[in-house]
Design a protein around this motif. Structure first.
Motif, mmCIF file in Angstrom:
data_model
loop_
_atom_site.group_PDB
_atom_site.id
_atom_site.type_symbol
_atom_site.label_atom_id
_atom_site.label_comp_id
_atom_site.label_asym_id
_atom_site.label_seq_id
_atom_site.Cartn_x
_atom_site.Cartn_y
_atom_site.Cartn_z
ATOM 1 N N ASP A 66 0.804 -1.226 0.000
ATOM 2 C CA ASP A 66 0.000 0.000 0.000
ATOM 3 C C ASP A 66 0.835 1.273 0.000
ATOM 4 O OD1 ASP A 66 -2.312 -1.568 0.070
ATOM 5 O OD2 ASP A 66 -2.285 -1.639 2.262
ATOM 6 N N HIS A 67 2.059 1.208 -0.550
ATOM 7 C CA HIS A 67 2.898 2.407 -0.637
ATOM 8 C C HIS A 67 2.361 3.313 -1.750
ATOM 9 C CE1 HIS A 67 6.301 3.601 1.683
ATOM 10 N NE2 HIS A 67 7.056 3.928 0.656
ATOM 11 N N LYS A 68 2.152 4.567 -1.465
ATOM 12 C CA LYS A 68 1.599 5.500 -2.442
ATOM 13 C C LYS A 68 2.627 5.837 -3.518
ATOM 14 C CE LYS A 68 -0.629 10.030 -2.868
ATOM 15 N NZ LYS A 68 -1.033 11.263 -2.140
ATOM 16 N N LYS A 69 2.181 5.833 -4.784
ATOM 17 C CA LYS A 69 3.056 6.175 -5.898
ATOM 18 C C LYS A 69 3.068 7.690 -6.069
ATOM 19 C CE LYS A 69 3.731 1.812 -6.855
ATOM 20 N NZ LYS A 69 4.997 1.150 -6.502
ATOM 21 N N ILE A 70 4.209 8.292 -5.782
ATOM 22 C CA ILE A 70 4.355 9.746 -5.881
ATOM 23 C C ILE A 70 4.845 10.157 -7.266
ATOM 24 C CG2 ILE A 70 5.626 11.733 -4.965
ATOM 25 C CD1 ILE A 70 5.724 10.290 -2.296
ATOM 26 N N ASP A 72 5.019 10.004 -21.364
ATOM 27 C CA ASP A 72 4.516 10.661 -20.160
ATOM 28 C C ASP A 72 5.176 10.046 -18.931
ATOM 29 O OD1 ASP A 72 3.129 12.091 -18.311
ATOM 30 O OD2 ASP A 72 1.274 10.913 -18.497
ATOM 31 N N ILE A 73 6.372 10.554 -18.579
ATOM 32 C CA ILE A 73 7.082 10.026 -17.418
ATOM 33 C C ILE A 73 7.067 10.999 -16.246
ATOM 34 C CG2 ILE A 73 8.605 8.562 -18.802
ATOM 35 C CD1 ILE A 73 10.794 10.715 -18.303
ATOM 36 N N GLU A 74 6.397 12.123 -16.393
ATOM 37 C CA GLU A 74 6.348 13.079 -15.297
ATOM 38 C C GLU A 74 5.113 12.843 -14.433
ATOM 39 O OE1 GLU A 74 8.005 17.153 -16.107
ATOM 40 O OE2 GLU A 74 7.378 16.627 -18.158
ATOM 41 N N PRO A 75 5.195 13.138 -13.148
ATOM 42 C CA PRO A 75 6.356 13.704 -12.457
ATOM 43 C C PRO A 75 7.504 12.701 -12.328
ATOM 44 C CG PRO A 75 4.646 13.160 -10.884
ATOM 45 C CD PRO A 75 4.051 12.943 -12.235
ATOM 46 N N MET A 76 8.714 13.186 -12.612
ATOM 47 C CA MET A 76 9.914 12.380 -12.517
ATOM 48 C C MET A 76 10.755 12.872 -11.350
ATOM 49 S SD MET A 76 12.935 11.552 -15.309
ATOM 50 C CE MET A 76 13.623 13.197 -15.383
ATOM 51 N N GLY A 77 11.248 11.943 -10.559
ATOM 52 C CA GLY A 77 12.153 12.289 -9.470
ATOM 53 C C GLY A 77 13.557 11.821 -9.775
ATOM 54 N N ILE A 78 14.532 12.680 -9.553
ATOM 55 C CA ILE A 78 15.934 12.338 -9.769
ATOM 56 C C ILE A 78 16.632 12.268 -8.415
ATOM 57 C CG2 ILE A 78 18.127 13.109 -10.740
ATOM 58 C CD1 ILE A 78 16.578 14.349 -13.027
ATOM 59 N N PHE A 79 17.300 11.165 -8.175
ATOM 60 C CA PHE A 79 18.011 10.942 -6.918
ATOM 61 C C PHE A 79 19.473 10.649 -7.234
ATOM 62 C CE2 PHE A 79 13.613 10.028 -6.160
ATOM 63 C CZ PHE A 79 13.353 10.519 -4.880
ATOM 64 N N GLY A 80 20.358 11.385 -6.585
ATOM 65 C CA GLY A 80 21.783 11.221 -6.825
ATOM 66 C C GLY A 80 22.534 12.381 -6.211
ATOM 67 N N ASN A 108 14.969 1.610 -1.182
ATOM 68 C CA ASN A 108 13.805 0.739 -1.300
ATOM 69 C C ASN A 108 12.509 1.547 -1.187
ATOM 70 O OD1 ASN A 108 12.784 -2.063 -1.503
ATOM 71 N ND2 ASN A 108 11.927 -1.612 0.516
ATOM 72 N N ASN A 109 12.490 2.538 -0.312
ATOM 73 C CA ASN A 109 11.308 3.391 -0.182
ATOM 74 C C ASN A 109 11.023 4.148 -1.475
ATOM 75 O OD1 ASN A 109 10.484 2.793 2.442
ATOM 76 N ND2 ASN A 109 11.891 4.269 3.355
ATOM 77 N N VAL A 110 12.077 4.653 -2.113
ATOM 78 C CA VAL A 110 11.896 5.397 -3.366
ATOM 79 C C VAL A 110 11.403 4.472 -4.473
ATOM 80 C CG1 VAL A 110 13.125 6.614 -5.220
ATOM 81 C CG2 VAL A 110 13.469 7.273 -2.833
ATOM 82 N N TYR A 111 11.980 3.285 -4.588
ATOM 83 C CA TYR A 111 11.501 2.341 -5.597
ATOM 84 C C TYR A 111 10.009 2.072 -5.429
ATOM 85 C CZ TYR A 111 16.390 1.185 -6.669
ATOM 86 O OH TYR A 111 17.700 1.242 -7.043
ATOM 87 N N ASN A 112 9.573 2.004 -4.189
ATOM 88 C CA ASN A 112 8.168 1.714 -3.918
ATOM 89 C C ASN A 112 7.253 2.918 -4.116
ATOM 90 O OD1 ASN A 112 7.394 -1.132 -2.588
ATOM 91 N ND2 ASN A 112 9.535 -0.677 -2.121
ATOM 92 N N LYS A 113 7.831 4.091 -4.339
ATOM 93 C CA LYS A 113 7.037 5.305 -4.540
ATOM 94 C C LYS A 113 6.887 5.679 -6.009
ATOM 95 C CE LYS A 113 8.152 7.482 -0.093
ATOM 96 N NZ LYS A 113 8.848 8.633 0.560
ATOM 97 N N THR A 114 7.391 4.839 -6.902
ATOM 98 C CA THR A 114 7.352 5.197 -8.320
ATOM 99 C C THR A 114 6.747 4.080 -9.156
ATOM 100 O OG1 THR A 114 8.672 5.975 -10.200
ATOM 101 C CG2 THR A 114 9.680 4.311 -8.786
ATOM 102 N N LYS A 115 6.201 4.454 -10.302
ATOM 103 C CA LYS A 115 5.663 3.463 -11.233
ATOM 104 C C LYS A 115 6.753 2.836 -12.082
ATOM 105 C CE LYS A 115 0.947 5.233 -11.835
ATOM 106 N NZ LYS A 115 -0.066 5.666 -12.844
ATOM 107 N N LEU A 116 7.847 3.580 -12.308
ATOM 108 C CA LEU A 116 8.899 3.098 -13.209
ATOM 109 C C LEU A 116 10.268 3.546 -12.717
ATOM 110 C CD1 LEU A 116 7.409 4.049 -16.702
ATOM 111 C CD2 LEU A 116 7.841 1.710 -15.936
ATOM 112 N N LEU A 117 11.265 2.696 -12.921
ATOM 113 C CA LEU A 117 12.659 3.102 -12.769
ATOM 114 C C LEU A 117 13.275 3.233 -14.153
ATOM 115 C CD1 LEU A 117 15.233 3.367 -10.767
ATOM 116 C CD2 LEU A 117 15.812 1.166 -11.809
ATOM 117 N N ILE A 118 13.998 4.311 -14.393
ATOM 118 C CA ILE A 118 14.655 4.550 -15.683
ATOM 119 C C ILE A 118 16.101 4.071 -15.617
ATOM 120 C CG2 ILE A 118 15.427 6.335 -17.308
ATOM 121 C CD1 ILE A 118 13.045 8.048 -16.264
ATOM 122 N N HIS A 119 16.500 3.295 -16.621
ATOM 123 C CA HIS A 119 17.902 2.876 -16.748
ATOM 124 C C HIS A 119 18.362 3.165 -18.170
ATOM 125 C CE1 HIS A 119 21.634 0.780 -16.377
ATOM 126 N NE2 HIS A 119 21.297 -0.153 -17.258
#
Length: 380
Positions: free
Chosen positions: A135-139, A243-251, A276-287
């Motif tokens: 039940d982690h909310k997708k931000i 349509d990948i926004e909102p996109m969060g950048i972590f680094g 792990n928390n960030v992965y659970n808050k997004t619909k997609l990871l970009i590589h």
């Protein structure tokens, strides 16, 4: 092996290396080994004291080879896991009885002695650290995890790469010639080949007897240019086409110095729990890269679908399509074709479930180190 003690060392004390050390340590212990070591290489008297105290028969070190250690005992098996060349040439990686390569591009071009065993050791992940949170909310629609170099300063741009009595080539000339080409091409090669492309270009400009030996310059040409160019090229393409926004950048905070991305930048993640928390808050990871990266397996275990830039090498040895099914267990994006990808939750859930199951079955650190254990027993 009578002595089952392995000395495990990461290059330095950082949050990433701490997490990786702990995961590798657990995996080796599950294989029946006693593990000692830490984050930060030892040398000189400190190394001697460590060896006398623990008497390890095997050293496993990331990014340091045996020839780079003064007076390393001949009777201790040394394993070098080469994840970053750090400006060195492949020919400088010598002495270790076993060398594992993060990149298959390095592996196929490596000239080794008969006494050196080589292999491919891609990343894996740790299911105790990465897992779905109920039940982690997708931000975010998407996130990107990774660093970016700072914009080049005038001093760096004006570095002399090659000169003779008539003319000179500076670093900005190399950037202008190669950055867009390298960023947009559908394949990626080892660092030495990028360097050789520049050297060949210099020869065509009537320079002779050329070699780029400065480690910082080699690293900037063979790594930093490509990292910056490929990441920004793919992110720019995605923002314009999907349509990948909102996109969060972590680094690292260098992202703040890139105007297009500074408002998307969040922070640097320092622990596996934060990641792990960030992965659970997004619909997609970009590589954006070719092949595998730590974050690909981590995200899959966290139950996050991974969107990957398609490459000519995906179906070759070391390519992602040799281990995972394209658009079944990960999302493949060909930047040369227009995509109308819809982020249907049911489809994404199916992709993430299948990917997580495959990682659990084949790609944890316990699985990955099984080959290392076999190679140790073969060599000793």
């Amino acid at each position: 092996m009578k002595n089952n003690t392995i000395a495990l060392f990461m290059p330095s004390k950082t949050s990433f290396y701490d997490g990786l050390f702990n995961s590798l340590k657990k995996a080796f212990e599950h294989h029946g080994y006693e593990v000692t070591g830490g984050c930060g290489f030892l040398s000189g008297i400190k190394l001697d004291l460590f060896i006398n105290k623990y008497n390890p028969k095997v050293f496993f070190e990331m990014n340091r080879c045996k020839s780079e250690i003064n007076n390393f005992p001949k009777n201790i098996l040394h394993i070098c896991w080469l994840v970053d060349l750090l400006g060195r040439k492949l020919e400088n990686i010598t002495g270790s009885e076993i060398v594992y390569f993060f990149s298959t591009e390095w592996m196929k071009d490596f000239k080794h002695s008969e006494n050196c065993k080589i292999g491919w050791l891609p990343p894996a992940s740790d299911p105790e650290e990465y897992y779905p949170i109920k039940d982690h909310k997708k931000i975010f629609n998407s996130v990107f995890l990774g660093h970016i170099p700072n914009p080049w300063s005038n001093d760096l741009l004006n570095r002399i790469v090659c000169e003779d009595s008539n003319k000179k080539i500076i670093f900005s000339d190399v950037l202008n010639q190669f950055e867009n080409i390298w960023g947009s091409q559908d394949s990626i090669v080892n660092n030495d080949i990028y360097i050789n492309e520049v050297i060949d270009w210099l020869r065509k400009n009537n320079f002779v007897s050329i070699d780029i030996t400065d480690k910082t310059l080699r690293y900037d040409i063979g790594c930093r240019i490509i990292r910056k160019a490929r990441r920004l090229f793919f992110l720019d393409w995605l923002l314009e086409n999907i349509d990948i926004e909102p996109m969060g950048i972590f680094g690292g905070s260098n992202w703040k110095n890139w105007s297009k991305y500074k408002n998307m930048y969040q922070k640097e993640l320092l622990t596996t729990k934060e990641m792990n928390n960030v992965y659970n808050k997004t619909k997609l990871l970009i590589h954006e890269g070719v092949g595998f990266h730590f974050r690909v397996f981590d995200a899959m275990l966290a139950g996050t679908p991974v969107i990957i830039r398609k490459s000519k090498q995906d179906n070759d040895f070391g390519g992602i399509a040799t281990m995972f099914d394209e658009n079944i267990e990960y999302i493949s994006i060909d930047i040369n074709k227009f995509h109308k990808f819809q982020f249907d939750d049911d489809i994404l859930n199916d992709i993430s479930d299948r990917a997580r199951e495959k990682v659990l079955l084949n790609h944890t650190w316990f699985h990955r180190l099984s080959q290392v254990v076999k190679d140790i027993n073969d060599v000793i």
